[in-house]
Design an enzyme around this catalytic site. Structure first.
Site, PDB file in Angstrom:
ATOM      1  N   LYS A 180       0.823  -1.214   0.000  1.00 38.05           N
ATOM      2  CA  LYS A 180       0.000   0.000   0.000  1.00 38.05           C
ATOM      3  C   LYS A 180       0.862   1.271   0.000  1.00 38.05           C
ATOM      4  O   LYS A 180       2.051   1.227   0.348  1.00 38.05           O
ATOM      5  CB  LYS A 180      -0.957  -0.051   1.191  1.00 38.05           C
ATOM      6  CG  LYS A 180      -1.947  -1.221   1.076  1.00 38.05           C
ATOM      7  CD  LYS A 180      -3.064  -1.126   2.097  1.00 38.05           C
ATOM      8  CE  LYS A 180      -4.041  -2.295   1.924  1.00 38.05           C
ATOM      9  NZ  LYS A 180      -5.211  -2.181   2.822  1.00 38.05           N
ATOM     10  N   TYR A 215     -12.067  -1.490  -5.122  1.00 31.06           N
ATOM     11  CA  TYR A 215     -12.694  -1.736  -3.813  1.00 31.06           C
ATOM     12  C   TYR A 215     -14.219  -1.633  -3.871  1.00 31.06           C
ATOM     13  O   TYR A 215     -14.850  -1.338  -2.853  1.00 31.06           O
ATOM     14  CB  TYR A 215     -12.136  -0.761  -2.783  1.00 31.06           C
ATOM     15  CG  TYR A 215     -10.757  -1.154  -2.263  1.00 31.06           C
ATOM     16  CD1 TYR A 215     -10.597  -2.268  -1.433  1.00 31.06           C
ATOM     17  CD2 TYR A 215      -9.621  -0.421  -2.592  1.00 31.06           C
ATOM     18  CE1 TYR A 215      -9.350  -2.638  -0.947  1.00 31.06           C
ATOM     19  CE2 TYR A 215      -8.368  -0.790  -2.114  1.00 31.06           C
ATOM     20  CZ  TYR A 215      -8.243  -1.895  -1.288  1.00 31.06           C
ATOM     21  OH  TYR A 215      -7.004  -2.262  -0.810  1.00 31.06           O
ATOM     22  N   ASN A 222      -2.321  -0.340   6.586  1.00 28.22           N
ATOM     23  CA  ASN A 222      -1.903  -1.631   7.133  1.00 28.22           C
ATOM     24  C   ASN A 222      -0.934  -2.396   6.212  1.00 28.22           C
ATOM     25  O   ASN A 222      -0.921  -3.617   6.192  1.00 28.22           O
ATOM     26  CB  ASN A 222      -3.132  -2.470   7.502  1.00 28.22           C
ATOM     27  CG  ASN A 222      -4.063  -2.687   6.321  1.00 28.22           C
ATOM     28  OD1 ASN A 222      -3.769  -2.248   5.220  1.00 28.22           O
ATOM     29  ND2 ASN A 222      -5.161  -3.373   6.548  1.00 28.22           N
ATOM     30  N   HIS A 263      -2.232  -5.495   0.977  1.00 27.59           N
ATOM     31  CA  HIS A 263      -3.523  -6.118   0.661  1.00 27.59           C
ATOM     32  C   HIS A 263      -3.287  -7.603   0.418  1.00 27.59           C
ATOM     33  O   HIS A 263      -2.226  -7.998  -0.070  1.00 27.59           O
ATOM     34  CB  HIS A 263      -4.096  -5.483  -0.616  1.00 27.59           C
ATOM     35  CG  HIS A 263      -5.276  -6.234  -1.181  1.00 27.59           C
ATOM     36  ND1 HIS A 263      -6.557  -6.025  -0.728  1.00 27.59           N
ATOM     37  CD2 HIS A 263      -5.357  -7.206  -2.138  1.00 27.59           C
ATOM     38  CE1 HIS A 263      -7.380  -6.836  -1.388  1.00 27.59           C
ATOM     39  NE2 HIS A 263      -6.683  -7.549  -2.251  1.00 27.59           N
ATOM     40  N   GLU A 311      -8.927  -9.846  -8.989  1.00 27.19           N
ATOM     41  CA  GLU A 311      -8.009  -8.751  -8.669  1.00 27.19           C
ATOM     42  C   GLU A 311      -6.743  -8.819  -9.526  1.00 27.19           C
ATOM     43  O   GLU A 311      -6.242  -7.790  -9.983  1.00 27.19           O
ATOM     44  CB  GLU A 311      -7.659  -8.805  -7.176  1.00 27.19           C
ATOM     45  CG  GLU A 311      -8.865  -8.471  -6.307  1.00 27.19           C
ATOM     46  CD  GLU A 311      -8.667  -8.722  -4.820  1.00 27.19           C
ATOM     47  OE1 GLU A 311      -9.602  -8.445  -4.047  1.00 27.19           O
ATOM     48  OE2 GLU A 311      -7.584  -9.201  -4.414  1.00 27.19           O
TER      49      GLU A 311
HETATM   50  N1  UDP Z   1     -10.257  -0.620   6.373  1.00 26.34           N
HETATM   51  C1  UDP Z   1     -10.314   0.504   7.159  1.00 26.34           C
HETATM   52  N2  UDP Z   1     -11.169   0.521   8.242  1.00 26.34           N
HETATM   53  C2  UDP Z   1     -11.955  -0.553   8.555  1.00 26.34           C
HETATM   54  C3  UDP Z   1     -11.887  -1.700   7.748  1.00 26.34           C
HETATM   55  C4  UDP Z   1     -11.029  -1.697   6.669  1.00 26.34           C
HETATM   56  O1  UDP Z   1      -9.622   1.484   6.894  1.00 26.34           O
HETATM   57  O2  UDP Z   1     -12.710  -0.486   9.533  1.00 26.34           O
HETATM   58  C5  UDP Z   1      -9.354  -0.646   5.210  1.00 26.34           C
HETATM   59  C6  UDP Z   1      -8.081  -1.439   5.489  1.00 26.34           C
HETATM   60  O3  UDP Z   1      -7.010  -0.778   4.814  1.00 26.34           O
HETATM   61  C7  UDP Z   1      -8.379  -2.768   4.849  1.00 26.34           C
HETATM   62  C8  UDP Z   1      -9.225  -2.371   3.650  1.00 26.34           C
HETATM   63  O4  UDP Z   1     -10.006  -1.274   4.113  1.00 26.34           O
HETATM   64  O5  UDP Z   1      -7.192  -3.445   4.479  1.00 26.34           O
HETATM   65  C9  UDP Z   1     -10.154  -3.438   3.140  1.00 26.34           C
HETATM   66  O6  UDP Z   1     -10.949  -3.927   4.217  1.00 26.34           O
HETATM   67  P1  UDP Z   1     -11.157  -5.482   4.447  1.00 26.34           P
HETATM   68  O7  UDP Z   1     -12.247  -5.629   5.464  1.00 26.34           O
HETATM   69  O8  UDP Z   1     -11.339  -6.154   3.129  1.00 26.34           O
HETATM   70  O9  UDP Z   1      -9.790  -5.941   5.146  1.00 26.34           O
HETATM   71  P2  UDP Z   1      -8.605  -6.851   4.582  1.00 26.34           P
HETATM   72  O10 UDP Z   1      -9.224  -7.882   3.682  1.00 26.34           O
HETATM   73  O11 UDP Z   1      -7.666  -5.943   3.848  1.00 26.34           O
HETATM   74  O12 UDP Z   1      -7.962  -7.447   5.799  1.00 26.34           O
HETATM   75 MG    MG Z   2     -10.429  -7.642   2.021  1.00 23.51          MG
END
Ligand code: UDP
Ligand code: MG
Length: 148
Positions: free
Chosen positions: A20, A60, A123, A126, A137
């Site tokens: 990221k 997204y 974080n 991805h 993707e």
């Molecule tokens: N995210 C965020 N706040 C939240 C949940 C998700 O900013 O409460 C962001 C975070 O960067 C995450 C991305 O949105 O990686 C996609 O969310 P997802 O629930 O798919 O999490 P992931 O699959 O990346 O663990």
């Molecule tokens: Mg996800």
């Protein structure tokens, strides 16, 4: 757009990842790619891209309507990312374990998000959440000339 049949044969053996913008800007891309290889994931496609906001919105689109959507797409289009397709048996599940929980504070010690993530949004990486999404993707970022 349906993936090519040859690519479908890799279903279950590939996942898609991005370093990221914040992690790339912090100079962690090299370390993260090395860590990915150390985990037994083979990099089979790789590129650096700066997404437009529209492209981030499309990537997204499953999160449309979520409270963090706007912040997420602004962040993901704020600077370059490294996109890659990774190959391994059980790639999706293994990679999700390897990167750790979405919130770096809750990610297991030694996972990529624990090591390089700053907070829930920033974080570090991805990782696809299903075989179907991995194919989708990977197809979003890589043309048939750029991947096996
Ligand atoms: N995210 C965020 N706040 C939240 C949940 C998700 O900013 O409460 C962001 C975070 O960067 C995450 C991305 O949105 O990686 C996609 O969310 P997802 O629930 O798919 O999490 P992931 O699959 O990346 O663990
Ligand atoms: Mg996800």
């Amino acid at each position: 757009m349906p993936p090519l049949p040859i690519f479908m044969s890799m279903n279950g053996k590939i996942t898609f990842t991005m370093v990221k913008p914040s992690a790339h800007a912090s100079g962690y891309s090299g370390k993260i790619l090395a860590k990915i290889e150390e985990g037994g994931f083979k990099i089979i496609a790789l590129k650096l891209v700066h997404l437009t906001k529209e492209q981030a919105c499309m990537f997204y689109d499953v999160h449309i309507g979520r409270p963090f959507y706007e912040e997420l797409v602004n962040f993901m289009s704020s600077g370059p990312i490294i996109a890659a397709i990774l190959q391994k048996e059980n790639a999706v599940e293994d990679f999700r374990k390897y990167i750790g929980a979405t919130d770096p504070a809750k990610a297991e010690p030694g996972t990529i998000r624990n090591l390089y993530g700053k907070n829930m949004g920033e974080n570090a990486v991805h990782g696809s959440d299903s075989d179907e999404n991995a194919v989708r993707e990977a197809g979003f970022f890589f043309s048939s000339l750029e991947r096996p």
